[in-house]
Scaffold this motif. Structure first.
Motif, short mmCIF file in Angstrom:
data_model
loop_
_atom_site.label_atom_id
_atom_site.label_comp_id
_atom_site.label_asym_id
_atom_site.label_seq_id
_atom_site.Cartn_x
_atom_site.Cartn_y
_atom_site.Cartn_z
N SER A 4 0.83 -1.21 0.00
CA SER A 4 0.00 0.00 0.00
C SER A 4 0.86 1.25 0.00
O SER A 4 2.06 1.22 0.34
CB SER A 4 -0.91 0.01 1.22
OG SER A 4 -0.15 0.21 2.40
N ALA A 5 0.25 2.38 -0.37
CA ALA A 5 0.96 3.67 -0.38
C ALA A 5 1.49 3.99 1.01
O ALA A 5 2.63 4.49 1.15
CB ALA A 5 0.02 4.77 -0.88
N GLU A 6 0.70 3.71 2.03
CA GLU A 6 1.13 4.00 3.40
C GLU A 6 2.34 3.15 3.79
O GLU A 6 3.31 3.66 4.36
CB GLU A 6 -0.01 3.74 4.37
CG GLU A 6 0.34 4.03 5.82
CD GLU A 6 -0.81 3.74 6.78
OE1 GLU A 6 -0.62 3.97 8.00
OE2 GLU A 6 -1.88 3.29 6.32
N ARG A 7 2.29 1.86 3.46
CA ARG A 7 3.41 0.98 3.80
C ARG A 7 4.66 1.34 2.99
O ARG A 7 5.78 1.26 3.50
CB ARG A 7 3.02 -0.48 3.54
CG ARG A 7 1.99 -1.03 4.51
CD ARG A 7 2.51 -1.02 5.94
NE ARG A 7 3.72 -1.84 6.07
CZ ARG A 7 4.64 -1.65 7.00
NH1 ARG A 7 4.51 -0.65 7.87
NH2 ARG A 7 5.69 -2.44 7.06
N LEU A 8 4.48 1.74 1.72
CA LEU A 8 5.62 2.18 0.92
C LEU A 8 6.30 3.37 1.57
O LEU A 8 7.53 3.42 1.69
CB LEU A 8 5.16 2.57 -0.49
CG LEU A 8 5.10 1.48 -1.56
CD1 LEU A 8 4.54 2.07 -2.85
CD2 LEU A 8 6.47 0.87 -1.80
N TYR A 31 7.73 10.33 -3.37
CA TYR A 31 7.37 8.94 -3.09
C TYR A 31 6.66 8.31 -4.30
O TYR A 31 5.91 8.99 -5.00
CB TYR A 31 6.45 8.86 -1.88
CG TYR A 31 7.10 9.24 -0.58
CD1 TYR A 31 7.78 8.29 0.19
CD2 TYR A 31 7.05 10.54 -0.10
CE1 TYR A 31 8.39 8.63 1.39
CE2 TYR A 31 7.66 10.90 1.10
CZ TYR A 31 8.33 9.95 1.84
OH TYR A 31 8.93 10.29 3.02
N PRO A 32 6.86 7.02 -4.53
CA PRO A 32 6.20 6.36 -5.66
C PRO A 32 4.76 6.00 -5.36
O PRO A 32 4.35 5.89 -4.20
CB PRO A 32 7.04 5.08 -5.83
CG PRO A 32 7.52 4.77 -4.45
CD PRO A 32 7.76 6.11 -3.79
N GLU A 33 4.01 5.81 -6.44
CA GLU A 33 2.67 5.24 -6.33
C GLU A 33 2.81 3.72 -6.13
O GLU A 33 3.79 3.12 -6.58
CB GLU A 33 1.86 5.52 -7.58
CG GLU A 33 1.50 6.99 -7.79
CD GLU A 33 0.60 7.51 -6.69
OE1 GLU A 33 -0.34 6.77 -6.30
OE2 GLU A 33 0.82 8.64 -6.23
N PRO A 34 1.85 3.10 -5.48
CA PRO A 34 1.91 1.63 -5.32
C PRO A 34 1.86 0.94 -6.67
O PRO A 34 1.29 1.45 -7.63
CB PRO A 34 0.66 1.31 -4.49
CG PRO A 34 0.24 2.59 -3.88
CD PRO A 34 0.66 3.68 -4.83
N GLU A 149 6.85 -7.51 1.39
CA GLU A 149 7.60 -6.27 1.52
C GLU A 149 9.10 -6.42 1.44
O GLU A 149 9.82 -5.42 1.30
CB GLU A 149 7.19 -5.57 2.82
CG GLU A 149 5.73 -5.18 2.83
CD GLU A 149 5.32 -4.39 4.06
OE1 GLU A 149 6.20 -4.06 4.89
OE2 GLU A 149 4.12 -4.10 4.19
N ASP A 150 9.62 -7.64 1.53
CA ASP A 150 11.08 -7.79 1.48
C ASP A 150 11.55 -8.55 0.25
O ASP A 150 12.72 -8.93 0.16
CB ASP A 150 11.59 -8.48 2.75
CG ASP A 150 13.07 -8.26 2.98
OD1 ASP A 150 13.53 -7.10 2.77
OD2 ASP A 150 13.77 -9.20 3.37
N VAL A 151 10.67 -8.78 -0.72
CA VAL A 151 11.09 -9.42 -1.96
C VAL A 151 12.00 -8.46 -2.72
O VAL A 151 11.69 -7.27 -2.86
CB VAL A 151 9.87 -9.81 -2.81
CG1 VAL A 151 10.30 -10.20 -4.22
CG2 VAL A 151 9.13 -10.97 -2.16
N TRP A 152 13.12 -8.97 -3.20
CA TRP A 152 14.16 -8.10 -3.78
C TRP A 152 14.57 -8.63 -5.15
O TRP A 152 15.39 -9.53 -5.27
CB TRP A 152 15.35 -8.06 -2.85
CG TRP A 152 16.51 -7.20 -3.24
CD1 TRP A 152 17.82 -7.58 -3.25
CD2 TRP A 152 16.49 -5.83 -3.64
NE1 TRP A 152 18.61 -6.52 -3.65
CE2 TRP A 152 17.81 -5.43 -3.89
CE3 TRP A 152 15.46 -4.90 -3.82
CZ2 TRP A 152 18.16 -4.15 -4.31
CZ3 TRP A 152 15.79 -3.61 -4.25
CH2 TRP A 152 17.13 -3.25 -4.48
N PRO A 153 14.00 -8.06 -6.24
CA PRO A 153 14.33 -8.51 -7.60
C PRO A 153 15.67 -7.96 -8.07
O PRO A 153 15.75 -7.10 -8.95
CB PRO A 153 13.15 -7.98 -8.43
CG PRO A 153 12.71 -6.76 -7.69
CD PRO A 153 12.94 -7.04 -6.23
#
Length: 205
Positions: A4-8, A31-34, A149-153
């Protein structure tokens, strides 16, 4: 689902406290959009359809596939369609194989997208077991559709380029280096990736 935008924002603020270069970059581009996709079969099938083609071409192929199968959102209809039917809709021979593989994994119960392992690496392993789903596609699915939230491509070229720019590195980091660089950013690496794509869009090279 996605992050979500808040979590980002919360994750990026945490990253800014860890790494001053992120604080400076957020100041520059905001800040980015979700980035949010639907969870489930359709998102993964669309990922297969869209491999190595433009967004416009992928949309056209999807529409043809939907018409040819009588409903591409139904894995049973895709599984029942012949290779000839799938290829007539614009899928390559390999993509037709991948589409059948995905549908059959779901129909057999070997893959349950509502109950992927909680551990990210185990979830990635469950997805890459499917023909046509590589690590990058699995990571993007988990990030955008499940909001992990911790996936890292780290294998994503744009992420490599932009993280290198954000950190002021002389050369683009490779996947191995990028994974090492991002270790201190846990558990906010997913937000770092979303921000990297945003940074590239707002400040293209």
């Amino acid at each position: 689902m996605g992050i979500s935008a808040e979590r980002l924002r919360q994750s990026l603020d945490a990253l800014a406290a860890i790494e001053p270069a992120f604080a400076a970059a957020i100041e520059r581009v905001g800040y980015p959009e979700p980035r949010i996709s639907d969870r489930g079969y359709v998102t993964l099938l669309r990922a297969i359809v869209g491999q190595q083609v433009s967004i416009k071409a992928a949309a056209a192929i999807w529409n043809k596939l939907d018409a040819a199968t009588g409903g591409a959102a139904d894995p049973a209809k895709v599984a029942a369609a012949s290779d000839e039917v799938l290829r007539s809709a614009g899928l390559s021979r390999m993509k037709a194989l991948y589409a059948h593989s995905l549908a059959e994994e779901l129909l057999s119960g070997r893959l349950d997208l509502d109950r992927l392992p909680e551990d990210d690496e185990e979830a990635i392993a469950s997805l890459v077991h499917i023909k046509g789903i590589g690590r990058w596609t699995a990571e993007i699915y988990l990030l955008f559709a499940e909001g992990r939230e911790d996936v890292w491509p780290a294998g994503d070229l744009a992420v490599q380029i932009e993280i290198g720019r954000i950190l002021g590195l002389e050369a683009k980091p490779g996947e191995k280096q990028l994974r090492a660089l991002a270790e201190p950013w846990r558990p906010h690496r997913g937000a770092a990736a979303v921000f990297a794509w945003h940074h590239r869009k707002v400040q293209p090279i």
